[in-house]
Design an enzyme around this catalytic site. Structure first.
Site, PDB file in Angstrom:
ATOM      1  N   TYR A 240      28.487  23.395  -8.021  1.00 15.24           N
ATOM      2  CA  TYR A 240      29.192  24.507  -7.385  1.00 15.24           C
ATOM      3  C   TYR A 240      29.173  24.284  -5.873  1.00 15.24           C
ATOM      4  CZ  TYR A 240      24.408  26.465  -7.000  1.00 15.24           C
ATOM      5  OH  TYR A 240      23.070  26.647  -6.761  1.00 15.24           O
ATOM      6  N   HIS A 287      25.340  20.174  -4.906  1.00 19.25           N
ATOM      7  CA  HIS A 287      26.609  20.267  -4.188  1.00 19.25           C
ATOM      8  C   HIS A 287      27.229  18.888  -3.964  1.00 19.25           C
ATOM      9  CE1 HIS A 287      25.395  24.302  -3.745  1.00 19.25           C
ATOM     10  NE2 HIS A 287      24.427  24.034  -2.898  1.00 19.25           N
TER      11      HIS A 287
END
Ligand code: C5P
Length: 311
Positions: A240, A287
């Site tokens: 995400y 990430h």
């Protein structure tokens, strides 16, 4: 008959010349600029940008925009699973009895020129001397724990928005909007708790049970917006998006000009911080660090934002 034809032809020529004269001297049919700055994000005629930027997504949640589509719900509920959380819609209802239920930043107009600085926490801010430039912006959005005290010369001192999630929260003064990126329903419950019962002290780690902030200035980012950043901007790179990257996209949506500071891992791929004497070995974790950085760089190279990389 021939004279009539000549007359008609002359009339047409005369009218066309008159119209051309009027248009070049008095009539200006230019479309008005979408903002009051010299150049505005929204008027970028760039297919790479328009493939990604979608103004119909509003970053800040209100009751009207809180319902999640099945797909968004599925994605969001898998970002950070928690076994101890309540029902999303009940929690949202309770939340908006506490914080303002407002349609923020839908005020774009040819008269508005809102210049924003997004300040990430990268070590490349050390010795950058960007403080004055950052403080000259209308909005200054800072992320997580990034301090200003003692670092003013490089990062400035103004903070209009402090972007956090429960595990990264800090106190703010009463001129700063606390902006929560919720990664699970428990995060929304935590926000209610810090202003009311103070009973939530732990999520996956210890969290602040109380917070210094003006509850009337609190904003919550819409999970639908986070999902849009993940799919449309990052093409699903990383589990995400990082809070910092989402803040850059948020700024594109609420500002007319955007400057970005303090983004970029060091050459070993570590997310070093300007406030740490010795860089810690933080990796970009779940990430897509380099994809995020390259996207910000692309925005800069296409003159959509200004990215300041330190020196
Ligand atoms: O480390 P932290 O997550 O608090 O930093 C805030 C944001 O700044 C990150 O979400 C990331 O987007 C950005 N950052 C970066 N490069 C670093 C450190 C942080 O791009 N070296």
């Amino acid at each position: 008959m021939q004279r009539k034809g000549e007359f008609a032809l002359l009339s047409v020529i005369y009218c066309t010349l008159a119209l051309l004269y009027l248009k070049s001297n008095y009539l200006h049919f230019e479309t008005p600029s979408p903002c009051g700055c010299g150049h505005c994000i929204q008027e970028r005629n760039d297919s790479w940008f328009s493939d990604r930027f979608n103004s119909s997504y509003h970053p800040i949640m209100s009751t009207n925009s809180s319902v999640l589509s099945k797909n968004t719900e599925k994605w969001w509920k898998n970002v950070q699973r928690s076994r101890t959380e309540g029902n999303y819609s009940e929690v949202v209802e309770k939340l908006f009895q506490l914080i303002p239920d407002q349609e923020y930043y839908r005020d774009r107009s040819p008269h508005r020129c809102r210049v924003c600085s997004v300040v990430g926490n990268s070590g490349n801010l050390k010795n950058s001397h960007y403080g004055l430039l950052i403080d000259a912006s209308d909005l200054v959005l800072r992320i997580n724990k990034g301090p200003t005290k003692g670092f003013e010369k490089n990062v400035g001192s103004k903070t209009t928005h402090r972007i956090i999630y429960p595990e990264s929260a800090v106190d703010v003064d009463n001129s700063t909007h606390l902006v929560l990126f919720p990664f699970k329903t428990l995060d929304l419950e935590w926000l209610i708790s810090v202003f009311t019962t103070h009973h939530i002290t732990k999520t996956y780690t210890r969290v602040m049970s109380t917070i210094k902030a003006d509850v009337n200035m609190v904003m919550v980012v819409n999970p639908t917006f986070m999902n849009y950043v993940h799919y449309v901007w990052l093409k699903k790179h990383g589990g995400y998006p990082s809070t910092g990257f989402m803040t850059v996209v948020l700024a594109l949506h609420i500002c007319d000009q955007v400057r970005v500071f303090g983004f970029g891992a060091d050459r070993h791929g570590n997310w070093d911080h300007y406030f740490e004497k010795t860089p810690q070995n933080y990796k970009t974790g779940r990430h897509g660090g380099s994809f995020e950085y390259n996207t910000i760089k692309e925005l800069n190279d296409r003159n959509i934002i200004e990215m300041y990389r330190g020196w």
